[in-house]
Motif scaffolding. Sequence first.
Motif, PDB file in Angstrom:
ATOM      1  N   SER A  76       0.831  -1.206   0.000  1.00 54.68           N
ATOM      2  CA  SER A  76       0.000   0.000   0.000  1.00 54.68           C
ATOM      3  C   SER A  76       0.869   1.261   0.000  1.00 54.68           C
ATOM      4  O   SER A  76       0.368   2.364  -0.165  1.00 54.68           O
ATOM      5  CB  SER A  76      -0.917   0.015   1.218  1.00 54.68           C
ATOM      6  OG  SER A  76      -0.152  -0.079   2.400  1.00 54.68           O
ATOM      7  N   PHE A  77       2.176   1.068   0.190  1.00 55.83           N
ATOM      8  CA  PHE A  77       3.095   2.213   0.207  1.00 55.83           C
ATOM      9  C   PHE A  77       4.381   1.816  -0.525  1.00 55.83           C
ATOM     10  O   PHE A  77       5.027   0.838  -0.163  1.00 55.83           O
ATOM     11  CB  PHE A  77       3.397   2.603   1.660  1.00 55.83           C
ATOM     12  CG  PHE A  77       4.293   3.805   1.799  1.00 55.83           C
ATOM     13  CD1 PHE A  77       4.016   4.990   1.130  1.00 55.83           C
ATOM     14  CD2 PHE A  77       5.405   3.756   2.621  1.00 55.83           C
ATOM     15  CE1 PHE A  77       4.839   6.096   1.255  1.00 55.83           C
ATOM     16  CE2 PHE A  77       6.236   4.865   2.763  1.00 55.83           C
ATOM     17  CZ  PHE A  77       5.950   6.032   2.078  1.00 55.83           C
ATOM     18  N   VAL A  78       4.709   2.586  -1.557  1.00 53.16           N
ATOM     19  CA  VAL A  78       5.887   2.276  -2.366  1.00 53.16           C
ATOM     20  C   VAL A  78       6.765   3.520  -2.443  1.00 53.16           C
ATOM     21  O   VAL A  78       6.262   4.628  -2.646  1.00 53.16           O
ATOM     22  CB  VAL A  78       5.485   1.837  -3.795  1.00 53.16           C
ATOM     23  CG1 VAL A  78       6.715   1.596  -4.659  1.00 53.16           C
ATOM     24  CG2 VAL A  78       4.630   0.573  -3.752  1.00 53.16           C
TER      25      VAL A  78
ATOM     26  N   VAL B  51      16.542  -7.170  -1.079  1.00 51.82           N
ATOM     27  CA  VAL B  51      16.485  -7.490   0.342  1.00 51.82           C
ATOM     28  C   VAL B  51      15.015  -7.666   0.709  1.00 51.82           C
ATOM     29  O   VAL B  51      14.195  -6.796   0.392  1.00 51.82           O
ATOM     30  CB  VAL B  51      17.103  -6.355   1.191  1.00 51.82           C
ATOM     31  CG1 VAL B  51      17.038  -6.704   2.676  1.00 51.82           C
ATOM     32  CG2 VAL B  51      18.538  -6.077   0.753  1.00 51.82           C
ATOM     33  N   SER B  52      14.704  -8.774   1.360  1.00 53.31           N
ATOM     34  CA  SER B  52      13.295  -9.003   1.672  1.00 53.31           C
ATOM     35  C   SER B  52      13.151 -10.010   2.804  1.00 53.31           C
ATOM     36  O   SER B  52      14.018 -10.874   2.990  1.00 53.31           O
ATOM     37  CB  SER B  52      12.579  -9.546   0.429  1.00 53.31           C
ATOM     38  OG  SER B  52      11.199  -9.629   0.660  1.00 53.31           O
ATOM     39  N   GLN B  53      12.057  -9.852   3.550  1.00 57.98           N
ATOM     40  CA  GLN B  53      11.709 -10.845   4.569  1.00 57.98           C
ATOM     41  C   GLN B  53      10.200 -10.963   4.580  1.00 57.98           C
ATOM     42  O   GLN B  53       9.511  -9.962   4.364  1.00 57.98           O
ATOM     43  CB  GLN B  53      12.169 -10.376   5.946  1.00 57.98           C
ATOM     44  CG  GLN B  53      13.601 -10.745   6.243  1.00 57.98           C
ATOM     45  CD  GLN B  53      13.976 -10.425   7.677  1.00 57.98           C
ATOM     46  OE1 GLN B  53      13.271  -9.686   8.369  1.00 57.98           O
ATOM     47  NE2 GLN B  53      15.071 -10.992   8.128  1.00 57.98           N
ATOM     48  N   PRO B  54       9.693 -12.153   4.853  1.00 63.05           N
ATOM     49  CA  PRO B  54       8.231 -12.276   4.917  1.00 63.05           C
ATOM     50  C   PRO B  54       7.655 -11.290   5.928  1.00 63.05           C
ATOM     51  O   PRO B  54       8.150 -11.180   7.050  1.00 63.05           O
ATOM     52  CB  PRO B  54       8.013 -13.723   5.384  1.00 63.05           C
ATOM     53  CG  PRO B  54       9.266 -14.436   5.004  1.00 63.05           C
ATOM     54  CD  PRO B  54      10.369 -13.419   5.119  1.00 63.05           C
ATOM     55  N   GLY B  55       6.664 -10.518   5.499  1.00 63.90           N
ATOM     56  CA  GLY B  55       6.008  -9.565   6.387  1.00 63.90           C
ATOM     57  C   GLY B  55       6.708  -8.229   6.511  1.00 63.90           C
ATOM     58  O   GLY B  55       6.198  -7.312   7.156  1.00 63.90           O
TER      59      GLY B  55
ATOM     60  N   ASP C 216       5.958  -2.142   1.066  1.00 61.88           N
ATOM     61  CA  ASP C 216       5.528  -2.763   2.316  1.00 61.88           C
ATOM     62  C   ASP C 216       4.644  -3.982   2.021  1.00 61.88           C
ATOM     63  O   ASP C 216       3.715  -4.281   2.751  1.00 61.88           O
ATOM     64  CB  ASP C 216       4.775  -1.740   3.190  1.00 61.88           C
ATOM     65  CG  ASP C 216       3.484  -1.268   2.532  1.00 61.88           C
ATOM     66  OD1 ASP C 216       3.270  -1.572   1.337  1.00 61.88           O
ATOM     67  OD2 ASP C 216       2.676  -0.610   3.220  1.00 61.88           O
ATOM     68  N   GLY C 217       4.967  -4.648   0.928  1.00 59.44           N
ATOM     69  CA  GLY C 217       4.200  -5.827   0.536  1.00 59.44           C
ATOM     70  C   GLY C 217       4.522  -7.040   1.398  1.00 59.44           C
ATOM     71  O   GLY C 217       5.189  -6.925   2.432  1.00 59.44           O
ATOM     72  N   CYS C 218       4.096  -8.212   0.945  1.00 59.14           N
ATOM     73  CA  CYS C 218       4.182  -9.417   1.783  1.00 59.14           C
ATOM     74  C   CYS C 218       5.613  -9.921   1.968  1.00 59.14           C
ATOM     75  O   CYS C 218       5.891 -10.708   2.862  1.00 59.14           O
ATOM     76  CB  CYS C 218       3.296 -10.518   1.211  1.00 59.14           C
ATOM     77  SG  CYS C 218       3.768 -11.023  -0.443  1.00 59.14           S
TER      78      CYS C 218
END
Lengths: 127, 178
Positions: free
Chosen positions: B21-23, B89-93, B43-45
């Motif tokens: 919802s925010f990019v 870079v990413s992590q679930p949630g 701020d996706g999954c």
Amino acid sequence: MAKLTIAELRKIREQAKRSRNLREGEGKARITVHMGTCGIASGAREVMDALLTAMDERGIRDVLVTTSGCAGLCSHEPMVTVEYANTAPVKYAKLDGDKIVRILLEHAMEGRIVKEYALAVGSEKMS
Amino acid sequence: MKELALHILDIVENSIRAGSSFVQIAVIENPAEDQLIITISDDGCGMDAKMLEQAIDPFFTTKDVRSVGMGLSLFRQAAERAGGNMRVVSQPGSGTRVEASFKHSHIDRQPLGDMASTITMILLANPRIDLVYRHCLADDEFVFDTRAIRSVLDGVSVTSREVIQFISRMIKERQNLD
């Protein structure tokens, strides 16, 4: 924010309250531009630009414009889907800025399918 | 892709499909150090380690309409071709952050291209998301923030024709100054 700004945006807000939203409300037709990687790489953004410019120039307010992802037919991009009134959706393939304007004027405005740009018309023939 | 703005449009489409919802998009040009950095954060999954590894594999996709997923791998290729690299870079949630660097003067670096068109297309396709676009050229900074626009709009949608035209002019005005 930049210089071109708040006072002007307030004026624009008042104009916008009187006009139709591009994305919401009722329209007699909806044009969906396919915006997957394949669509974007083959010119979907230019097709969308040409469509919105043509609508602006002609004051067209009752056609809704939206986007979707890849439809799985990447080699046919750029593609759009047109839904006119209550008739079946039609997919158009290999579009450019000129073709989309014709589709807007003939199909979305008048309900006449532009057969030469449609992905497929009719059904298979038995040999 | 002919221009970096098209890669940005494509990567943000991924963010949207991940439920963002925010990019935030940042384009940082630093000619003195011959560097251009593009960052797209959402701020996706988010993704776990396995999916993250697969995400830059062109033969991996989360979609079922086809078996390839070229977006991130094309962006990485564009960066590497211009003397830079890309990392995710990413992590679930916790959302995802894609960062690509380019050698600013590299002959194979694509031009930034039409960011006004990219930003307005993102908004038209996703009227409810908030978007911040920051463009820095040396010490000069331009920030476009849909939250600031919405605070003036008093309920009028950012996808109203007049507002979209305003946003487009605002970003084009900036690009002409460059």
